[in-house]
Write an enzyme that holds these catalytic residues in place. Structure first.
Site, PDB file in Angstrom:
ATOM      1  N   ASN A  41      -5.451  46.142  65.150  1.00  0.00           N
ATOM      2  CA  ASN A  41      -6.385  45.027  64.952  1.00  0.00           C
ATOM      3  C   ASN A  41      -5.781  43.928  64.066  1.00  0.00           C
ATOM      4  OD1 ASN A  41      -8.778  43.680  65.124  1.00  0.00           O
ATOM      5  ND2 ASN A  41      -9.980  45.158  63.935  1.00  0.00           N
ATOM      6  N   HIS A 126     -23.225  53.121  64.898  1.00  0.00           N
ATOM      7  CA  HIS A 126     -23.323  52.311  63.678  1.00  0.00           C
ATOM      8  C   HIS A 126     -24.672  51.613  63.584  1.00  0.00           C
ATOM      9  CE1 HIS A 126     -18.765  51.316  63.245  1.00  0.00           C
ATOM     10  NE2 HIS A 126     -18.980  52.604  63.419  1.00  0.00           N
ATOM     11  N   ARG A 151     -24.129  56.307  61.436  1.00  0.00           N
ATOM     12  CA  ARG A 151     -23.568  55.690  60.241  1.00  0.00           C
ATOM     13  C   ARG A 151     -24.483  54.544  59.824  1.00  0.00           C
ATOM     14  NH1 ARG A 151     -17.967  52.132  59.683  1.00  0.00           N
ATOM     15  NH2 ARG A 151     -19.391  50.404  60.050  1.00  0.00           N
ATOM     16  N   TYR A 163     -18.996  43.370  55.170  1.00  0.00           N
ATOM     17  CA  TYR A 163     -18.304  43.892  56.348  1.00  0.00           C
ATOM     18  C   TYR A 163     -19.031  45.124  56.903  1.00  0.00           C
ATOM     19  CZ  TYR A 163     -14.739  45.829  59.309  1.00  0.00           C
ATOM     20  OH  TYR A 163     -14.071  46.333  60.393  1.00  0.00           O
ATOM     21  N   ASP A 231     -19.671  54.353  55.290  1.00  0.00           N
ATOM     22  CA  ASP A 231     -18.273  53.935  55.131  1.00  0.00           C
ATOM     23  C   ASP A 231     -18.183  52.969  53.951  1.00  0.00           C
ATOM     24  OD1 ASP A 231     -15.658  53.130  55.458  1.00  0.00           O
ATOM     25  OD2 ASP A 231     -15.827  52.720  57.609  1.00  0.00           O
ATOM     26  N   HIS A 233     -15.264  51.619  53.026  1.00  0.00           N
ATOM     27  CA  HIS A 233     -14.169  50.681  53.334  1.00  0.00           C
ATOM     28  C   HIS A 233     -13.182  50.485  52.172  1.00  0.00           C
ATOM     29  CE1 HIS A 233     -15.737  49.807  57.249  1.00  0.00           C
ATOM     30  NE2 HIS A 233     -16.895  49.413  56.765  1.00  0.00           N
ATOM     31  N   GLU A 257     -16.996  57.826  53.764  1.00  0.00           N
ATOM     32  CA  GLU A 257     -15.668  57.561  54.331  1.00  0.00           C
ATOM     33  C   GLU A 257     -14.938  56.517  53.505  1.00  0.00           C
ATOM     34  OE1 GLU A 257     -16.297  56.269  58.328  1.00  0.00           O
ATOM     35  OE2 GLU A 257     -14.497  55.059  58.343  1.00  0.00           O
ATOM     36  N   ASP A 258     -13.632  56.704  53.383  1.00  0.00           N
ATOM     37  CA  ASP A 258     -12.769  55.708  52.735  1.00  0.00           C
ATOM     38  C   ASP A 258     -13.373  55.178  51.444  1.00  0.00           C
ATOM     39  OD1 ASP A 258     -10.890  56.011  54.699  1.00  0.00           O
ATOM     40  OD2 ASP A 258     -11.521  54.283  55.873  1.00  0.00           O
ATOM     41  N   ARG A 304      -9.584  61.196  59.857  1.00  0.00           N
ATOM     42  CA  ARG A 304     -10.063  60.023  60.591  1.00  0.00           C
ATOM     43  C   ARG A 304      -9.064  59.442  61.592  1.00  0.00           C
ATOM     44  NH1 ARG A 304     -14.314  57.899  61.741  1.00  0.00           N
ATOM     45  NH2 ARG A 304     -13.919  55.780  61.065  1.00  0.00           N
ATOM     46  N   HIS A 333     -11.583  58.003  64.198  1.00  0.00           N
ATOM     47  CA  HIS A 333     -11.949  56.589  64.206  1.00  0.00           C
ATOM     48  C   HIS A 333     -12.141  56.146  65.659  1.00  0.00           C
ATOM     49  CE1 HIS A 333     -10.479  52.369  62.726  1.00  0.00           C
ATOM     50  NE2 HIS A 333     -11.773  52.504  62.561  1.00  0.00           N
ATOM     51  N   ASP A 337     -11.856  48.295  68.357  1.00  0.00           N
ATOM     52  CA  ASP A 337     -10.446  47.890  68.402  1.00  0.00           C
ATOM     53  C   ASP A 337      -9.518  49.027  68.809  1.00  0.00           C
ATOM     54  OD1 ASP A 337     -11.424  47.993  65.346  1.00  0.00           O
ATOM     55  OD2 ASP A 337      -9.381  48.758  65.379  1.00  0.00           O
ATOM     56  N   GLU A 360     -16.409  58.814  65.917  1.00  0.00           N
ATOM     57  CA  GLU A 360     -17.094  57.529  65.899  1.00  0.00           C
ATOM     58  C   GLU A 360     -17.065  56.992  67.332  1.00  0.00           C
ATOM     59  OE1 GLU A 360     -14.846  54.700  63.684  1.00  0.00           O
ATOM     60  OE2 GLU A 360     -16.574  53.413  63.321  1.00  0.00           O
ATOM     61  N   TRP A 424      -9.721  46.622  50.507  1.00  0.00           N
ATOM     62  CA  TRP A 424     -10.482  46.795  51.748  1.00  0.00           C
ATOM     63  C   TRP A 424     -11.502  47.851  51.547  1.00  0.00           C
ATOM     64  CZ3 TRP A 424     -12.761  46.223  55.949  1.00  0.00           C
ATOM     65  CH2 TRP A 424     -12.461  45.026  56.659  1.00  0.00           C
TER      66      TRP A 424
HETATM   67  O1  KDG Z   1      -9.617  47.662  62.657  1.00  0.00           O
HETATM   68  C1  KDG Z   1     -10.295  48.153  61.582  1.00  0.00           C
HETATM   69  C2  KDG Z   1     -11.710  48.490  61.928  1.00  0.00           C
HETATM   70  O2  KDG Z   1     -11.781  49.213  63.103  1.00  0.00           O
HETATM   71  C3  KDG Z   1     -12.306  49.281  60.821  1.00  0.00           C
HETATM   72  O3  KDG Z   1     -12.413  48.502  59.689  1.00  0.00           O
HETATM   73  C4  KDG Z   1     -13.634  49.804  61.191  1.00  0.00           C
HETATM   74  O4  KDG Z   1     -13.756  51.098  59.184  1.00  0.00           O
HETATM   75  C5  KDG Z   1     -14.019  50.988  60.362  1.00  0.00           C
HETATM   76  C6  KDG Z   1     -14.694  52.070  61.046  1.00  0.00           C
HETATM   77  O5  KDG Z   1     -14.892  53.099  60.412  1.00  0.00           O
HETATM   78  O6  KDG Z   1     -14.998  51.908  62.212  1.00  0.00           O
HETATM   79 MG    MG Z   2     -13.987  53.157  58.534  1.00  0.00          MG
END
Ligand code: KDG
Ligand code: MG
Length: 424
Positions: A41, A126, A151, A163, A231, A233, A257-258, A304, A333, A337, A360, A424
């Site tokens: 992406n 989502h 989610r 985001y 998430d 991020h 997540e993340d 993921r 994931h 994208d 996902e 991010w």
């Molecule tokens: O390209 C990055 C996105 O797909 C991502 O930021 C989306 O975090 C994401 C997710 O869990 O789908």
């Molecule tokens: Mg994510």
């Protein structure tokens, strides 16, 4: 070597049916065709060049059957190992060769990976909203579409855009409207079509104070059974992530997540000491070495990496097997994208492994589906592969060529208080 299996052609396509995708097509002398997803992406042209200019010429004449050897040739042989561009390019080759092998065997790919371990792959969608009532509507809409795990992302009071939150309620369901409808189509799409990234603002304190209220409202409305995910991020420090996990414990999340940038494993040691909320990590990881310490110290619960960014089916199968030793499961994931080819590859692998967790599944636009014609279906909350040989996805390059590549980027993120660039 079986002459028919000799690789005759490796072509790279960069088009934008619904969004930008990079697609690899490998053809053997016997006429078998395999597809790989090489989309990163916002960095699409770099992978396309890596494949076209460097790897494709080395593929010609190789035996399409020798998947492990080809993977090692490109991984070990390049000297420059790892990294998202390199590993996505290798992943696309690996996927295409598995597609060809399964077509040669006349079987859907999961059969070659060990056969079915389940009837279908549980998926989450989502839900999001600008205020709590909109979030509840969005969760309800996703349940009506069949999702059995959801989610939840929320706007944060005081921040102009966050985001992962749809800009309008009906965009959250994920379907696009067709060529030219870019604003309607893209208000839920992670990448926006602009020459430079959009800048969003961030306030961690406001986020940490608000998110538990969102999950309290969702649990009050939908009860204790619905699996809920969230998430972060990569936006938190380790101690902030620990606080998030702890404050969400009453709402029994499937995962967060993340929660923090994952290049420093020590961060997860700290988070783990403070919370029993399960942790998912890895959508930007690309080799087994990114996971090694997190697995061995049992610091995470879900992996993921999708096939396209995790280096291919060959290494991801090894990562999942390694994870299984520690009772860690897959949670790949699956955003828009990742192209339908990438989704199909992750799905076939998910059908076969024992330690499947969840996937996902963000649904692609009609334009994307017209070009790739995926055979997989989404019913009763699960993605299911079709029965045709290979990955069960194709690529209509003539139709795709009507959708020209257009620069598109994920937004970047600055602190609201003073404009500092943030994680991010
Ligand atoms: O390209 C990055 C996105 O797909 C991502 O930021 C989306 O975090 C994401 C997710 O869990 O789908
Ligand atoms: Mg994510």
């Amino acid at each position: 070597m079986d002459k028919d299996m000799r690789i005759a052609k490796a072509e790279v396509f960069v088009h934008s049916p619904g969004r930008n995708f990079v697609t690899l097509r490998i053809t053997t002398e016997g006429g078998l065709v395999g597809y790989g997803d090489a989309t990163v992406n916002g960095r699409e042209l770099s992978v396309a060049s890596y494949l076209r200019d460097h790897l494709a010429p080395m593929l010609i004449g190789r035996d399409a059957h020798n998947i492990e050897d080809t993977w090692q040739y490109f991984y070990r042989g390049s000297y420059w190992r790892r990294g998202p561009i390199t590993m996505t390019a290798i992943a696309a080759i690996d996927m295409a060769l598995w597609d060809i092998k399964a077509k040669a065997a006349n079987m859907p790919l999961y059969q070659l990976l060990g056969g079915k371990s389940r009837e279908g792959c549980l998926a989450y969608g989502h839900a999001s909203g600008r205020e709590i009532s909109e979030i509840l509507d969005s969760v309800r809409e996703h349940m009506e579409k069949g999702y059995r795990a959801i989610r939840v992302q929320s706007a944060i009071p005081g921040l102009n855009s966050v985001y992962g939150v749809a800009a309008s309620a009906n965009a959250a369901a994920g379907a696009g409207k067709g060529k030219g409808a870019s604003s309607a189509r893209y208000d839920y799409e992670p990448a926006r079509r602009s020459a430079v990234p959009v800048e969003e603002e961030w306030d961690t304190r406001a986020y940490l104070n608000y998110i538990p209220k969102v999950f309290e409202a969702v649990r009050n409305e939908f009860g204790p059974e619905l699996p809920l995910l969230h998430d972060a991020h990569h936006r938190l420090t380790p101690i902030q992530a620990a606080r998030l996990g702890k404050s969400l414990e009453p709402y029994d999340l499937f995962w967060i997540e993340d929660v923090t940038p994952a290049e420093n494993t020590d961060a997860f040691r700290l988070i783990r000491q403070h919370t029993t909320t399960p942790l998912a990590v890895g959508e930007i990881f690309n080799t087994i070495f990114d996971y090694k310490d997190l697995f061995e110290e049992q610091l995470i619960d879900y992996v993921r990496s999708p096939v396209s960014h995790g280096g291919g089916i060959t290494p991801l199968k090894k990562i999942f097997d390694y994870a299984a030793v520690y009772q860690i499961k897959s949670g790949v994931h699956g955003p828009t994208d990742v192209s339908p080819i990438g989704h199909a590859a992750s799905l076939h692998l998910g059908m076969a492994i024992h330690n499947y967790g969840i996937s996902e599944y963000m649904q692609h636009s009609p334009d994307t589906n017209d070009v790739f014609q995926p055979e997989y279906t989404f019913t009763d909350g699960m993605i299911r592969p079709g029965s045709s040989p290979g990955l069960g996805v194709t690529y209509d390059d003539k139709l795709a060529s009507q959708f020209e590549y257009e620069a598109a980027y994920l937004p970047v993120n600055r602190l609201k208080i003073d404009g500092t660039m943030h994680d991010w």
